[in-house]
Write a protein that holds these residues in place. Structure first.
Motif, PDB file in Angstrom:
ATOM      1  N   UNK A  33      -2.165  -2.497  -2.795  1.00  0.00           N
ATOM      2  CA  UNK A  33      -2.275  -3.462  -1.692  1.00  0.00           C
ATOM      3  C   UNK A  33      -2.499  -2.757  -0.352  1.00  0.00           C
ATOM      4  N   UNK A  34      -1.660  -1.776  -0.055  1.00  0.00           N
ATOM      5  CA  UNK A  34      -1.750  -1.087   1.232  1.00  0.00           C
ATOM      6  C   UNK A  34      -3.036  -0.269   1.359  1.00  0.00           C
ATOM      7  N   UNK A  35      -3.512   0.287   0.262  1.00  0.00           N
ATOM      8  CA  UNK A  35      -4.768   1.038   0.309  1.00  0.00           C
ATOM      9  C   UNK A  35      -5.928   0.103   0.618  1.00  0.00           C
ATOM     10  N   UNK A  36      -5.978  -1.022  -0.074  1.00  0.00           N
ATOM     11  CA  UNK A  36      -7.070  -1.985   0.136  1.00  0.00           C
ATOM     12  C   UNK A  36      -7.010  -2.578   1.536  1.00  0.00           C
ATOM     13  N   UNK A  37      -5.843  -3.036   1.951  1.00  0.00           N
ATOM     14  CA  UNK A  37      -5.733  -3.715   3.241  1.00  0.00           C
ATOM     15  C   UNK A  37      -5.662  -2.757   4.424  1.00  0.00           C
ATOM     16  N   UNK A  38      -5.381  -1.483   4.171  1.00  0.00           N
ATOM     17  CA  UNK A  38      -5.329  -0.505   5.251  1.00  0.00           C
ATOM     18  C   UNK A  38      -6.656   0.200   5.488  1.00  0.00           C
ATOM     19  N   UNK A  39      -7.664  -0.118   4.700  1.00  0.00           N
ATOM     20  CA  UNK A  39      -8.963   0.536   4.838  1.00  0.00           C
ATOM     21  C   UNK A  39      -9.600   0.134   6.165  1.00  0.00           C
ATOM     22  N   UNK A  40     -10.170   1.091   6.903  1.00  0.00           N
ATOM     23  CA  UNK A  40     -10.847   0.744   8.167  1.00  0.00           C
ATOM     24  C   UNK A  40     -11.962  -0.279   7.907  1.00  0.00           C
ATOM     25  N   UNK A  58      -9.563  -8.656  -3.237  1.00  0.00           N
ATOM     26  CA  UNK A  58      -8.343  -9.225  -2.652  1.00  0.00           C
ATOM     27  C   UNK A  58      -7.391  -9.681  -3.749  1.00  0.00           C
ATOM     28  N   UNK A  59      -7.931 -10.365  -4.762  1.00  0.00           N
ATOM     29  CA  UNK A  59      -7.091 -10.837  -5.869  1.00  0.00           C
ATOM     30  C   UNK A  59      -6.503  -9.666  -6.659  1.00  0.00           C
ATOM     31  N   UNK A  60      -7.333  -8.639  -6.889  1.00  0.00           N
ATOM     32  CA  UNK A  60      -6.857  -7.481  -7.663  1.00  0.00           C
ATOM     33  C   UNK A  60      -5.803  -6.686  -6.899  1.00  0.00           C
ATOM     34  N   UNK A  61      -5.857  -6.732  -5.579  1.00  0.00           N
ATOM     35  CA  UNK A  61      -4.895  -5.982  -4.769  1.00  0.00           C
ATOM     36  C   UNK A  61      -3.620  -6.769  -4.492  1.00  0.00           C
ATOM     37  N   UNK A  62      -3.593  -8.031  -4.844  1.00  0.00           N
ATOM     38  CA  UNK A  62      -2.428  -8.878  -4.596  1.00  0.00           C
ATOM     39  C   UNK A  62      -1.350  -8.577  -5.636  1.00  0.00           C
ATOM     40  N   UNK A  63      -0.203  -8.011  -5.201  1.00  0.00           N
ATOM     41  CA  UNK A  63       0.840  -7.665  -6.179  1.00  0.00           C
ATOM     42  C   UNK A  63       1.456  -8.884  -6.868  1.00  0.00           C
ATOM     43  N   UNK A  86      -2.332   7.132  -2.257  1.00  0.00           N
ATOM     44  CA  UNK A  86      -0.997   6.574  -2.450  1.00  0.00           C
ATOM     45  C   UNK A  86      -0.807   6.046  -3.867  1.00  0.00           C
ATOM     46  N   UNK A  87      -1.844   5.486  -4.464  1.00  0.00           N
ATOM     47  CA  UNK A  87      -1.735   4.951  -5.827  1.00  0.00           C
ATOM     48  C   UNK A  87      -1.462   6.088  -6.807  1.00  0.00           C
ATOM     49  N   UNK A  88      -2.202   7.176  -6.681  1.00  0.00           N
ATOM     50  CA  UNK A  88      -1.994   8.341  -7.540  1.00  0.00           C
ATOM     51  C   UNK A  88      -0.562   8.856  -7.421  1.00  0.00           C
TER      52      UNK A  88
END
Length: 176
Positions: A33-40, A58-63, A86-88
């Motif tokens: 979530x944070x990687x997707x939504x924190x992208x510039x 958006x759907x895939x990043x929604x926890x 961060x995911x790794x």
């Protein structure tokens, strides 16, 4: 010949240094979530770079979404494109591991050179720890320096072990 180096903002040193890629307790879904939504540029910009629909991303990043999930190749692409790993790190932490960036061996297989490089890394790590311990509260920059020196020491130690392993006498029958 010119070379350029791109350093993501969260990896740079400075007084206003960003938090490390993996805050303590970050779960894999939260890291996604944070990687997707924190992208510039947000979700839309990352979705374009990944070649997927922004709505799907958006759907895939929604926890909280149980119907859409990121495939492993999408997780790798997302991290490579964002420079946010961060995911790794969250996956490794969930399994009881840590990750370190791979750095090339600079010894060309010379056992004396690899030993000297490992010892130099050990000294730099020790100096970084000593500097951080000299103050009551180390700065984020000092802690990041210790972390970077530790990662370098781990890599150099791995190179040293690899060189030694390569010089081992082969066991009878070719088994190591």
């Amino acid at each position: 010949m010119r070379a350029t180096v791109s350093i993501p903002p969260g990896l740079a040193y400075g007084a206003d240094e960003a938090m490390p890629d993996t805050p303590q307790g970050l779960t894999v879904p939260d890291a996604v979530y944070h990687t997707v939504h924190g992208y510039p540029g947000g979700v839309v910009a990352l979705a374009v770079r990944m070649g997927v629909s922004a709505n799907t991303l958006t759907h895939k990043a929604n926890p909280n979404n149980d119907t859409h999930h990121m495939r492993p190749d999408e997780l790798v692409a997302m991290q490579a494109l964002s420079g946010n790993y961060a995911v790794l790190h969250a996956m490794a932490a969930a399994l009881g591991y840590v990750c370190a960036p791979a750095v090339p061996d600079q010894s060309d297989g010379d056992p004396v050179e690899v030993f000297m490089l490992q010892q130099k890394a050990q000294g730099e790590y020790s100096a970084a720890v000593a500097d951080a311990l000299l103050v009551e509260q180390p700065t984020p920059r000092a802690v990041r320096r210790v972390s970077d020196m530790a990662q370098d020491l781990i890599a150099k130690t791995g190179h040293q072990v690899a060189v030694l392993r390569g010089r081992m006498r082969k066991a009878p029958g070719g088994v190591l």
